[in-house]
Write a protein that holds these residues in place. Sequence first.
Motif, mmCIF file in Angstrom:
data_model
loop_
_atom_site.group_PDB
_atom_site.id
_atom_site.type_symbol
_atom_site.label_atom_id
_atom_site.label_comp_id
_atom_site.label_asym_id
_atom_site.label_seq_id
_atom_site.Cartn_x
_atom_site.Cartn_y
_atom_site.Cartn_z
ATOM 1 N N PRO A 125 0.954 20.423 -30.084
ATOM 2 C CA PRO A 125 0.977 21.339 -28.940
ATOM 3 C C PRO A 125 2.021 22.446 -29.142
ATOM 4 C CG PRO A 125 2.177 19.321 -28.420
ATOM 5 C CD PRO A 125 1.566 19.118 -29.774
ATOM 6 N N PRO A 129 -0.185 26.436 -23.393
ATOM 7 C CA PRO A 129 -1.091 25.289 -23.230
ATOM 8 C C PRO A 129 -2.457 25.513 -23.868
ATOM 9 C CG PRO A 129 -0.540 26.288 -21.085
ATOM 10 C CD PRO A 129 0.260 27.007 -22.116
ATOM 11 N N ILE A 260 6.366 11.805 -5.431
ATOM 12 C CA ILE A 260 5.491 12.935 -5.114
ATOM 13 C C ILE A 260 5.332 13.833 -6.343
ATOM 14 C CG2 ILE A 260 5.155 14.854 -3.483
ATOM 15 C CD1 ILE A 260 7.204 13.367 -1.662
ATOM 16 N N LEU A 261 6.345 13.782 -7.182
ATOM 17 C CA LEU A 261 6.320 14.656 -8.353
ATOM 18 C C LEU A 261 5.706 14.004 -9.576
ATOM 19 C CD1 LEU A 261 9.583 16.373 -7.614
ATOM 20 C CD2 LEU A 261 7.660 17.628 -8.569
ATOM 21 N N LEU A 263 2.748 13.623 -10.281
ATOM 22 C CA LEU A 263 1.591 14.375 -10.772
ATOM 23 C C LEU A 263 1.963 15.418 -11.836
ATOM 24 C CD1 LEU A 263 -1.486 14.588 -10.548
ATOM 25 C CD2 LEU A 263 -1.136 16.375 -8.843
ATOM 26 N N PRO A 264 2.936 16.330 -11.526
ATOM 27 C CA PRO A 264 3.285 17.286 -12.589
ATOM 28 C C PRO A 264 3.859 16.631 -13.837
ATOM 29 C CG PRO A 264 4.750 17.527 -10.702
ATOM 30 C CD PRO A 264 3.618 16.643 -10.262
ATOM 31 N N LYS A 267 1.018 15.340 -15.648
ATOM 32 C CA LYS A 267 0.293 16.465 -16.237
ATOM 33 C C LYS A 267 0.986 16.919 -17.518
ATOM 34 C CE LYS A 267 -1.361 20.783 -14.501
ATOM 35 N NZ LYS A 267 -1.180 21.783 -13.434
ATOM 36 N N LEU A 268 2.313 16.937 -17.436
ATOM 37 C CA LEU A 268 3.093 17.312 -18.612
ATOM 38 C C LEU A 268 2.822 16.323 -19.730
ATOM 39 C CD1 LEU A 268 5.453 18.719 -20.167
ATOM 40 C CD2 LEU A 268 6.969 17.109 -19.060
ATOM 41 N N SER A 271 -0.466 16.839 -21.243
ATOM 42 C CA SER A 271 -0.573 18.041 -22.078
ATOM 43 C C SER A 271 0.106 17.831 -23.436
ATOM 44 C CB SER A 271 0.026 19.249 -21.372
ATOM 45 O OG SER A 271 1.422 19.294 -21.548
ATOM 46 N N MET A 272 1.005 16.850 -23.498
ATOM 47 C CA MET A 272 1.697 16.602 -24.761
ATOM 48 C C MET A 272 1.342 15.236 -25.331
ATOM 49 S SD MET A 272 5.469 18.036 -24.255
ATOM 50 C CE MET A 272 5.717 17.546 -25.947
ATOM 51 N N MET B 239 10.593 23.163 -25.577
ATOM 52 C CA MET B 239 9.193 23.197 -25.153
ATOM 53 C C MET B 239 8.959 22.240 -23.994
ATOM 54 S SD MET B 239 5.687 22.551 -27.242
ATOM 55 C CE MET B 239 6.080 20.884 -27.694
ATOM 56 N N LYS B 243 7.636 23.345 -20.366
ATOM 57 C CA LYS B 243 6.376 22.816 -19.837
ATOM 58 C C LYS B 243 6.607 22.130 -18.493
ATOM 59 C CE LYS B 243 3.463 22.185 -23.870
ATOM 60 N NZ LYS B 243 2.281 22.971 -23.553
ATOM 61 N N GLN B 246 6.891 24.785 -15.874
ATOM 62 C CA GLN B 246 5.554 25.311 -15.533
ATOM 63 C C GLN B 246 4.833 24.359 -14.594
ATOM 64 O OE1 GLN B 246 3.453 25.665 -19.262
ATOM 65 N NE2 GLN B 246 4.929 27.143 -20.066
ATOM 66 N N ASN B 247 4.879 23.068 -14.931
ATOM 67 C CA ASN B 247 4.140 22.093 -14.134
ATOM 68 C C ASN B 247 4.750 21.920 -12.751
ATOM 69 O OD1 ASN B 247 2.035 21.401 -15.873
ATOM 70 N ND2 ASN B 247 3.407 20.147 -17.095
ATOM 71 N N LEU B 248 6.079 21.957 -12.683
ATOM 72 C CA LEU B 248 6.743 21.793 -11.385
ATOM 73 C C LEU B 248 6.430 22.968 -10.470
ATOM 74 C CD1 LEU B 248 10.306 20.404 -12.215
ATOM 75 C CD2 LEU B 248 8.474 19.245 -11.002
ATOM 76 N N SER B 250 3.727 24.728 -10.357
ATOM 77 C CA SER B 250 2.313 25.068 -10.286
ATOM 78 C C SER B 250 1.699 24.943 -8.886
ATOM 79 C CB SER B 250 1.522 24.247 -11.307
ATOM 80 O OG SER B 250 1.645 22.884 -10.993
ATOM 81 N N ARG B 254 4.881 21.619 -4.361
ATOM 82 C CA ARG B 254 5.753 21.027 -5.364
ATOM 83 C C ARG B 254 6.925 21.938 -5.708
ATOM 84 N NH1 ARG B 254 0.991 18.982 -7.800
ATOM 85 N NH2 ARG B 254 1.033 20.573 -9.407
ATOM 86 N N LEU B 257 9.564 21.091 -3.290
ATOM 87 C CA LEU B 257 10.161 19.798 -3.635
ATOM 88 C C LEU B 257 10.999 19.866 -4.907
ATOM 89 C CD1 LEU B 257 7.287 17.349 -2.824
ATOM 90 C CD2 LEU B 257 9.573 17.340 -1.834
ATOM 91 N N LEU B 261 14.878 18.604 -6.593
ATOM 92 C CA LEU B 261 15.018 17.831 -7.823
ATOM 93 C C LEU B 261 15.755 18.568 -8.926
ATOM 94 C CD1 LEU B 261 11.700 16.089 -7.560
ATOM 95 C CD2 LEU B 261 13.709 14.926 -8.478
#
Lengths: 332, 332
Positions: A125, A129, A260-261, A263-264, A267-268, A271-272, B239, B243, B246-248, B250, B254, B257, B261
Amino acid sequence: MGGDQGPHVTISAALMAVNHLPHLHLILCGDSSVIAEQLEKQHFSAHPQISFIHASQVVEMDDKPAQAIRGKKDSSMRKAIDLVKEGKAQACVSSGNTGALLSIAHYVLKTIPGVERPALISALPTHDPEKNVFLLDLGANVFCDSNILYQFGLMGSVLAGEVDNIDEPKVALLNMGAEDIKGSDTIKQAAAQLKENPDINYVGFVEGNDIFNDKADVIVCDGFVGNVALKTCEGVALMVASKLQQNLESSFFRRILSKILTLPVKKLYKSMNPDQYNGASLIGLRGIVVKSHGNANSHAIFAALMEAVKEVERQVPEKIQHKLEQRLLHRP
Amino acid sequence: MGGDQGPHVTISAALMAVNHLPHLHLILCGDSSVIAEQLEKQHFSAHPQISFIHASQVVEMDDKPAQAIRGKKDSSMRKAIDLVKEGKAQACVSSGNTGALLSIAHYVLKTIPGVERPALISALPTHDPEKNVFLLDLGANVFCDSNILYQFGLMGSVLAGEVDNIDEPKVALLNMGAEDIKGSDTIKQAAAQLKENPDINYVGFVEGNDIFNDKADVIVCDGFVGNVALKTCEGVALMVASKLQQNLESSFFRRILSKILTLPVKKLYKSMNPDQYNGASLIGLRGIVVKSHGNANSHAIFAALMEAVKEVERQVPEKIQHKLEQRLLHRP
């Protein structure tokens, strides 16, 4: 039918693959009673797209390459590669012993004319993305002279162009500095050879931190350096993930919020996720061989199967051969 | 007084260091008018713990080592190393051209008897927040024979023992596999030599992903491999951080929130911040030389100064020499 996790992950990956691609036919090589038992466990006594070939031997993870070539002629690995050689299969995917796979594939299939050594190549990666970078060699060749590095650059360029549809892939050499004076004579000679070829979009030396930015689509190094770089990537990614976890869980309040976080963070991870990058290709051979991680799960083996399908569809070995022939014809 | 960010960061790091350690005396080498101007800008016309020595030349980032040795005898870099040679300073810290620093230091200070080549060594973070791992060589020597790798193991063991107070530091060789049959003849011979020395706690081969776990305290490799591994670490960490960001960010929900964090993420960044790991030591010389990143900020240069102080206090070169002499005496 190798791999650390046992044959059930391979069978389940095979079922995923044939369901995903109705034109795909898989030939499973291994102990036929084990394969039949595993298929049955997954509620298939037979599948029209899956056949199998019995192999009485197994290449063990600690078998030396020479041992595997000479003493394991009835192994599942050898039989799978023999099928490619005989034209009965268009590609072989294995999660067994890497050294043995390399040697058997090299011995049975031989290299494309003009290629001295096959190389292990894989996509990694990057910051972007949408974009991967291809790194080779990942461990097939401990040392490489400048000719071999040059051939790796050419083969990597073909693979990136065909598999990832990159127009004029940017090819770079991995070095300990970006300046022309840095590194060994071998790497400087390889740079001169790559620069000379108008078919290769050679962009110069890059450093370890450049692997993940947009400087190159294909990065060439010897197998020792590539193997260390690849495994260092895995190590750092794991460490960052575990440190983040520790920090997120360090107070009750944040622990709640971190839920709650997830998900990201997931997702990260996705993606990796090494699974989706599973499938290092052994290029430079007169046939397609894809190496899956030893401890690959079924999703990872599925990814390796899809990589093999792509290379078959895009006729990667033929295109490498064509590029090499063109180059030889053009040579002054 | 080198570095990409200009002399003000060096001056501000110097002021931090002397304020932190009342017994520390710093001699700044560089253009005296620039130093005086910078000190004044930071509201010091003079400081009792800081003196300076004028240098009319500067080693540029693209000067070749031989050029720097022969043509830059009045450079700030040369003057600083000369001070160590003459016993007027106990250590030199520089953020200038690495190749030139290595060559001038090697040329002026010479190696400890029994050491063929100096090495660049640095501490890296591991999974365990309380524990660092020392990696060498980071780029001083492109190729190393087995003797040199053996000496690196011994020197790394002394540094880890003295600077990080590790009892019997675990020493490993970085290889493309953990099995004894993996890698080049050079690395196998180095393994045999390290195993033979009862003063070294040699634990075998490790792979790139093992750098960050608890398998070793000191990891040895040649400068090419070490440089690629170190820079790959930096690249992956950057990286992953980008990433995650970016995900946080999106989704709006979030994004809100994620503000809460930022503390754990900042804590993570701090625990892996290259600044606190700044200061690669050049070991094997008859004197202490610490290399700071070229683009180091004042906190990073401060860290490099503290590393130099530690090595002076723990008498690292003397202890390396003592270990080598012991080893030579014990040799059958």
